[in-house]
Design an enzyme around this catalytic site. Structure first.
Site, PDB file in Angstrom:
ATOM      1  N   CYS A   2     -18.115  28.523  -0.692  1.00 17.59           N
ATOM      2  CA  CYS A   2     -18.208  28.260   0.736  1.00 17.59           C
ATOM      3  C   CYS A   2     -17.008  28.904   1.427  1.00 17.59           C
ATOM      4  O   CYS A   2     -15.907  28.929   0.889  1.00 17.59           O
ATOM      5  CB  CYS A   2     -18.236  26.792   1.114  1.00 17.59           C
ATOM      6  SG  CYS A   2     -19.622  25.901   0.426  1.00 17.59           S
ATOM      7  N   ARG A  27     -18.073  34.250  -0.875  1.00 16.63           N
ATOM      8  CA  ARG A  27     -17.836  32.876  -1.336  1.00 16.63           C
ATOM      9  C   ARG A  27     -19.116  32.040  -1.389  1.00 16.63           C
ATOM     10  O   ARG A  27     -19.087  30.877  -1.774  1.00 16.63           O
ATOM     11  CB  ARG A  27     -16.829  32.193  -0.405  1.00 16.63           C
ATOM     12  CG  ARG A  27     -15.491  32.906  -0.332  1.00 16.63           C
ATOM     13  CD  ARG A  27     -14.563  32.186   0.609  1.00 16.63           C
ATOM     14  NE  ARG A  27     -14.205  30.903   0.067  1.00 16.63           N
ATOM     15  CZ  ARG A  27     -13.205  30.672  -0.770  1.00 16.63           C
ATOM     16  NH1 ARG A  27     -12.430  31.668  -1.147  1.00 16.63           N
ATOM     17  NH2 ARG A  27     -12.951  29.486  -1.220  1.00 16.63           N
ATOM     18  N   TRP A  74     -22.249  27.888  -0.273  1.00 17.78           N
ATOM     19  CA  TRP A  74     -22.747  27.956  -1.640  1.00 17.78           C
ATOM     20  C   TRP A  74     -23.150  26.529  -1.967  1.00 17.78           C
ATOM     21  O   TRP A  74     -22.302  25.641  -2.054  1.00 17.78           O
ATOM     22  CB  TRP A  74     -21.645  28.446  -2.585  1.00 17.78           C
ATOM     23  CG  TRP A  74     -22.136  28.699  -3.976  1.00 17.78           C
ATOM     24  CD1 TRP A  74     -22.770  29.822  -4.430  1.00 17.78           C
ATOM     25  CD2 TRP A  74     -22.045  27.817  -5.098  1.00 17.78           C
ATOM     26  NE1 TRP A  74     -23.072  29.685  -5.767  1.00 17.78           N
ATOM     27  CE2 TRP A  74     -22.640  28.461  -6.199  1.00 17.78           C
ATOM     28  CE3 TRP A  74     -21.514  26.541  -5.284  1.00 17.78           C
ATOM     29  CZ2 TRP A  74     -22.717  27.896  -7.462  1.00 17.78           C
ATOM     30  CZ3 TRP A  74     -21.600  25.965  -6.549  1.00 17.78           C
ATOM     31  CH2 TRP A  74     -22.196  26.639  -7.623  1.00 17.78           C
ATOM     32  N   ASN A 100     -15.412  23.113   2.804  1.00 17.43           N
ATOM     33  CA  ASN A 100     -15.525  23.802   1.524  1.00 17.43           C
ATOM     34  C   ASN A 100     -14.934  22.876   0.474  1.00 17.43           C
ATOM     35  O   ASN A 100     -13.798  22.439   0.627  1.00 17.43           O
ATOM     36  CB  ASN A 100     -14.735  25.128   1.607  1.00 17.43           C
ATOM     37  CG  ASN A 100     -14.435  25.725   0.250  1.00 17.43           C
ATOM     38  OD1 ASN A 100     -15.170  25.506  -0.715  1.00 17.43           O
ATOM     39  ND2 ASN A 100     -13.352  26.456   0.162  1.00 17.43           N
ATOM     40  N   GLY A 101     -15.695  22.563  -0.566  1.00 18.98           N
ATOM     41  CA  GLY A 101     -15.194  21.678  -1.613  1.00 18.98           C
ATOM     42  C   GLY A 101     -16.257  20.663  -1.991  1.00 18.98           C
ATOM     43  O   GLY A 101     -17.430  20.804  -1.631  1.00 18.98           O
ATOM     44  N   GLU A 480     -17.819  40.861 -22.402  1.00 24.41           N
ATOM     45  CA  GLU A 480     -17.680  41.138 -20.978  1.00 24.41           C
ATOM     46  C   GLU A 480     -18.851  41.994 -20.475  1.00 24.41           C
ATOM     47  O   GLU A 480     -19.412  41.753 -19.403  1.00 24.41           O
ATOM     48  CB  GLU A 480     -16.332  41.841 -20.723  1.00 24.41           C
ATOM     49  CG  GLU A 480     -16.122  42.393 -19.323  1.00 24.41           C
ATOM     50  CD  GLU A 480     -16.299  41.363 -18.216  1.00 24.41           C
ATOM     51  OE1 GLU A 480     -16.347  40.161 -18.485  1.00 24.41           O
ATOM     52  OE2 GLU A 480     -16.436  41.793 -17.049  1.00 24.41           O
ATOM     53  N   LYS A 484     -21.521  41.033 -17.518  1.00 23.95           N
ATOM     54  CA  LYS A 484     -21.727  41.874 -16.337  1.00 23.95           C
ATOM     55  C   LYS A 484     -23.208  42.178 -16.161  1.00 23.95           C
ATOM     56  O   LYS A 484     -23.750  42.089 -15.065  1.00 23.95           O
ATOM     57  CB  LYS A 484     -20.933  43.169 -16.529  1.00 23.95           C
ATOM     58  CG  LYS A 484     -20.315  43.770 -15.343  1.00 23.95           C
ATOM     59  CD  LYS A 484     -19.092  43.115 -14.776  1.00 23.95           C
ATOM     60  CE  LYS A 484     -18.908  41.670 -14.952  1.00 23.95           C
ATOM     61  NZ  LYS A 484     -17.693  41.082 -14.579  1.00 23.95           N
ATOM     62  N   GLU A 487     -25.285  38.928 -15.176  1.00 19.76           N
ATOM     63  CA  GLU A 487     -25.032  38.256 -13.898  1.00 19.76           C
ATOM     64  C   GLU A 487     -25.567  39.014 -12.697  1.00 19.76           C
ATOM     65  O   GLU A 487     -25.853  38.406 -11.674  1.00 19.76           O
ATOM     66  CB  GLU A 487     -23.542  37.934 -13.715  1.00 19.76           C
ATOM     67  CG  GLU A 487     -22.649  39.119 -13.460  1.00 19.76           C
ATOM     68  CD  GLU A 487     -21.215  38.706 -13.107  1.00 19.76           C
ATOM     69  OE1 GLU A 487     -20.291  39.369 -13.586  1.00 19.76           O
ATOM     70  OE2 GLU A 487     -21.024  37.746 -12.346  1.00 19.76           O
ATOM     71  N   HIS A 503     -26.654  36.875 -39.173  1.00 24.75           N
ATOM     72  CA  HIS A 503     -26.597  35.464 -39.592  1.00 24.75           C
ATOM     73  C   HIS A 503     -27.517  34.581 -38.741  1.00 24.75           C
ATOM     74  O   HIS A 503     -27.290  33.391 -38.623  1.00 24.75           O
ATOM     75  CB  HIS A 503     -25.153  34.958 -39.542  1.00 24.75           C
ATOM     76  CG  HIS A 503     -24.271  35.657 -40.524  1.00 24.75           C
ATOM     77  ND1 HIS A 503     -24.349  35.434 -41.874  1.00 24.75           N
ATOM     78  CD2 HIS A 503     -23.328  36.618 -40.362  1.00 24.75           C
ATOM     79  CE1 HIS A 503     -23.483  36.213 -42.505  1.00 24.75           C
ATOM     80  NE2 HIS A 503     -22.852  36.945 -41.610  1.00 24.75           N
ATOM     81  N   LYS A 598     -18.058  34.252  -5.447  1.00 24.35           N
ATOM     82  CA  LYS A 598     -16.901  34.953  -6.012  1.00 24.35           C
ATOM     83  C   LYS A 598     -15.796  34.004  -6.452  1.00 24.35           C
ATOM     84  O   LYS A 598     -15.171  34.201  -7.475  1.00 24.35           O
ATOM     85  CB  LYS A 598     -16.376  35.921  -4.950  1.00 24.35           C
ATOM     86  CG  LYS A 598     -15.214  36.767  -5.390  1.00 24.35           C
ATOM     87  CD  LYS A 598     -15.686  37.908  -6.243  1.00 24.35           C
ATOM     88  CE  LYS A 598     -14.548  38.766  -6.740  1.00 24.35           C
ATOM     89  NZ  LYS A 598     -14.954  39.467  -7.971  1.00 24.35           N
TER      90      LYS A 598
HETATM   91  C1  F6R Z   1     -17.829  37.542 -13.413  1.00 24.49           C
HETATM   92  C2  F6R Z   1     -16.768  36.855 -12.712  1.00 24.49           C
HETATM   93  C3  F6R Z   1     -16.464  35.456 -13.108  1.00 24.49           C
HETATM   94  C4  F6R Z   1     -14.986  35.133 -12.908  1.00 24.49           C
HETATM   95  C5  F6R Z   1     -14.735  33.645 -13.154  1.00 24.49           C
HETATM   96  C6  F6R Z   1     -13.264  33.307 -13.027  1.00 24.49           C
HETATM   97  O1  F6R Z   1     -17.983  38.852 -12.957  1.00 24.49           O
HETATM   98  O2  F6R Z   1     -16.176  37.370 -11.804  1.00 24.49           O
HETATM   99  O3  F6R Z   1     -16.849  35.191 -14.422  1.00 24.49           O
HETATM  100  O4  F6R Z   1     -14.228  35.909 -13.774  1.00 24.49           O
HETATM  101  O5  F6R Z   1     -15.469  32.896 -12.236  1.00 24.49           O
HETATM  102  O6  F6R Z   1     -12.786  33.654 -11.776  1.00 24.49           O
HETATM  103  P1  F6R Z   1     -11.259  33.944 -11.522  1.00 24.49           P
HETATM  104  O7  F6R Z   1     -10.885  35.143 -12.295  1.00 24.49           O
HETATM  105  O8  F6R Z   1     -11.144  34.150 -10.048  1.00 24.49           O
HETATM  106  O9  F6R Z   1     -10.516  32.732 -12.003  1.00 24.49           O
END
Ligand code: F6R
Length: 603
Positions: A2, A27, A74, A100-101, A480, A484, A487, A503, A598
């Site tokens: 948010c 956000r 969000w 927000n929260g 990773e 990517k 998501e 396994h 984000k």
């Molecule tokens: C994936 C991504 C998330 C963040 C995770 C932690 O692309 O961005 O998995 O890495 O939410 O966020 P931060 O790094 O801001 O603590």
């Protein structure tokens, strides 16, 4: 999660709110809404489900004023509907609130204080608006006192901005665990979840601390602590440029941010290396040297960056490194060593899961270092030390340049400590030269976008699932790479240790299943190639991403060689592009994948 923005004292409140919300859309983008009023109390509330663009379509030119608050959501409590969109109103409609929260005790508040109240949505925020309204209308408190009284009852995380329709010259704000800043202007002031939301209007900001109440008017900002005592605070200037937060000529932020990585590597070198010396604060080096074990706490991509840093960190500093998933730490507490150092890796510096661990480890008296892209963020402020990533704002929801910056900054720290303790490997490791090589390798891979795009069309078209496999560092990159891909493209994808597949999981391989293999270490390449044979003979369609020194005929994507400690930095680049093109080819929004936000500020 948010985003909040507010302005008081401007002629163009609507425009400022919309611009701010667009910058905060990362956000959350389930719904958005604004309230604006002029001094004669011509007032409008507009809400829309979905993106800020949907909200914009509903706003006519008559909707303007001198004060306003806005929100992009969000969803946590209740579906993304207009009724659940902010701003929320009190029962009589006098108080408007954005939040927000997560308010943890909203059900108790409803039962204890708000019997007989009618709610139009299901959010915790609406309950808070009603509570404040009740204290004004029934208990005859001033809006400020009602706000303060409500904050004394509300438990959980919040950043609130509130306006009283009867006095549209003040924004009341408060925060606890969720980010919020005041932006200072000439004849107007602002509030926002981050500096980017306000940077078009001002570069001057004031921090707000948890549990403070701030009264924002067009020409004054009054900060009160929990006891109601006025606080003095110096403004700071944000080192942000409007061009840093624009897309430029790129179709998506993600592609821009992928392309920025060689420059980010160079910027990190400039910031951390001068006159033959690594610029890491003595007290940070001392904290690492004094520790008998390093605990890296992080989530998602940052957690993967922690894994990618583990080997070189251990080898260069002679200190064991343990990785902890932030959201699990509270329940699966490892047996801690006697002198631990906690390193919090976080792009945003706001991740609630990591923050709750930080609070806990601080209570236990352990030192903490935050490695973040946002100095001044909650995790940065609350830790003893901070190291900045210098990656520039990362706006695409999928993290790319922050991941590589995190590994690079961790390598600087490891090298600086290693030199200090006289570690032989550290002494002979020319990190600056090796990071320059990384940047060169990245540039070469980025020049192969068309080729990579064609490989994505060949291997990932129409698939519903896929696997990444690798060994050693390549396994960490596989985790990773898989995150990517899933998501943003919604292809179900797992990153596996290549040797582990047989396994159990190999049962999922059938005719045409894409398996993406990463190979960058000569000494174990033949083992991974053996695993490729195993899946190929069961029908898998294997795409091979290989470093130049491991190359064999038939490999698909080649990556320039780099030092074995730093292969993640180079090998991850094609996997980021693979995720990007797979998403583009499916016609999806690369920057704003469904269900995500984000900055994950809820636990
Ligand atoms: C994936 C991504 C998330 C963040 C995770 C932690 O692309 O961005 O998995 O890495 O939410 O966020 P931060 O790094 O801001 O603590």
């Amino acid at each position: 999660m948010c985003g909040i923005v507010g302005v008081v004292g401007s002629k163009n409140a609507t425009d400022i709110l919309i611009q701010g919300l667009q910058k905060l859309e990362y956000r959350g983008y389930d719904s958005a809404g604004i309230f604006v009023s002029d001094e004669r109390k011509n007032q409008s509330i507009i809400k829309a489900v979905g993106r800020i663009s949907s909200l914009q379509e509903k706003i006519g030119i008559e909707v303007n004023g001198s004060i306003g608050i806005g929100h992009t959501r969000w969803a946590t409590h209740g579906k993304p509907t207009e009724n659940n969109a902010h701003p929320h109103a009190s029962e009589s409609n006098r108080i408007l609130l954005v939040h927000n929260g997560v308010v943890e005790n909203y059900k108790e508040i409803k039962t204890e204080y708000l019997n007989g109240h009618h709610f139009i949505g299901e959010t915790d925020t609406e309950v808070c608006a009603h509570l404040i309204g009740k204290f004004i209308e029934v208990d005859h408190l001033t809006p400020k006192d009602a706000f303060v009284k409500a904050l004394g009852i509300i438990e959980g995380s919040y950043a609130f901005a509130m306006v009283d329709r009867e006095d549209p010259t003040v924004i009341y704000v408060a925060k606890n665990k969720s980010p919020l800043l005041v932006g200072l202007g000439e004849g107007y002031n602002m509030v926002g979840s981050d500096a980017m939301a306000m940077i078009r209007e001002t570069k001057q900001f004031l921090e707000i601390h948890d549990k403070e109440v701030v009264i924002v008017k067009k020409d004054s900002v009054e900060i009160l602590d929990e006891a109601g005592i006025q606080q003095e605070r110096d403004a700071f200037t944000a080192e942000l440029d409007l061009s840093d937060i624009g897309k430029g000529t790129y179709p998506y932020y993600m592609l821009k941010e992928i392309d920025e990585q060689p420059a980010v590597m160079r910027r990190i070198m400039q910031n951390y290396f001068k006159d033959g010396k690594y610029l890491v604060a003595d007290e940070i080096k001392k904290a690492v040297i004094e520790a008998d074990r390093i605990y890296i706490v992080a989530a998602g991509t940052s957690y993967h960056a922690g894994y990618a840093s583990k080997t070189f960190f251990e080898e260069l500093t002679d200190t064991p490194v343990e990785l902890c998933i932030a959201s699990e730490f509270g329940y699966n507490l490892p047996l801690l060593s006697k002198k631990p150092l906690f390193i919090y890796i976080s792009q945003s510096g706001e991740t609630a899961d990591s923050r709750q661990v930080l609070v806990k480890t601080k209570e236990l008296g352990y030192p903490a270092l935050t490695v973040t892209n946002v100095p001044g963020s909650t995790l940065s402020r609350e830790a003893d030390f901070t190291m900045a990533l210098h990656a520039g704002p990362e706006i695409a929801v999928a993290s790319t340049k922050a991941y590589t910056a995190q590994i690079a900054v961790m390598s600087i720290l490891a090298k600086a400590v290693g030199e200090e303790i006289g570690n032989e490997k550290a002494k002979s490791f020319n990190l600056i030269q090796e990071l320059s090589l990384v940047a060169t390798s990245m540039v070469a891979t980025l020049a192969e976008k068309e080729w990579i795009e064609s490989k994505v069309a060949e291997y990932l078209k129409d698939t519903r699932n896929a696997f990444y496999i690798g060994r050693g560092q390549d396994y960490f990159v596989s985790m990773e790479a898989a995150l990517k891909l899933k998501e943003i493209s919604y292809i179900q994808c797992e990153g596996f240790a290549a040797g582990e597949l047989k396994h159990g999981t190999i049962a999922l391989i059938e005719e045409g299943t894409p398996v993406l293999a990463i190979i960058s270490n000569k000494s174990i390449a033949s083992h991974t190639r053996g695993n490729i044979m195993e899946v190929s003979s069961r029908g898998a369609n294997v795409l091979k991403v290989v470093s130049a020194d491991c190359q064999e005929e038939g490999d698909d994507i080649l990556v320039g060689n780099v030092h074995s400690y730093l292969t993640s930095l180079a090998m991850v680049i094609p996997t980021q592009l693979i995720a990007y093109y797979a998403t583009l080819q499916r016609g999806l929004d690369v920057d704003k994948p469904r269900n995500l936000a984000k900055s994950v500020t809820v636990e």
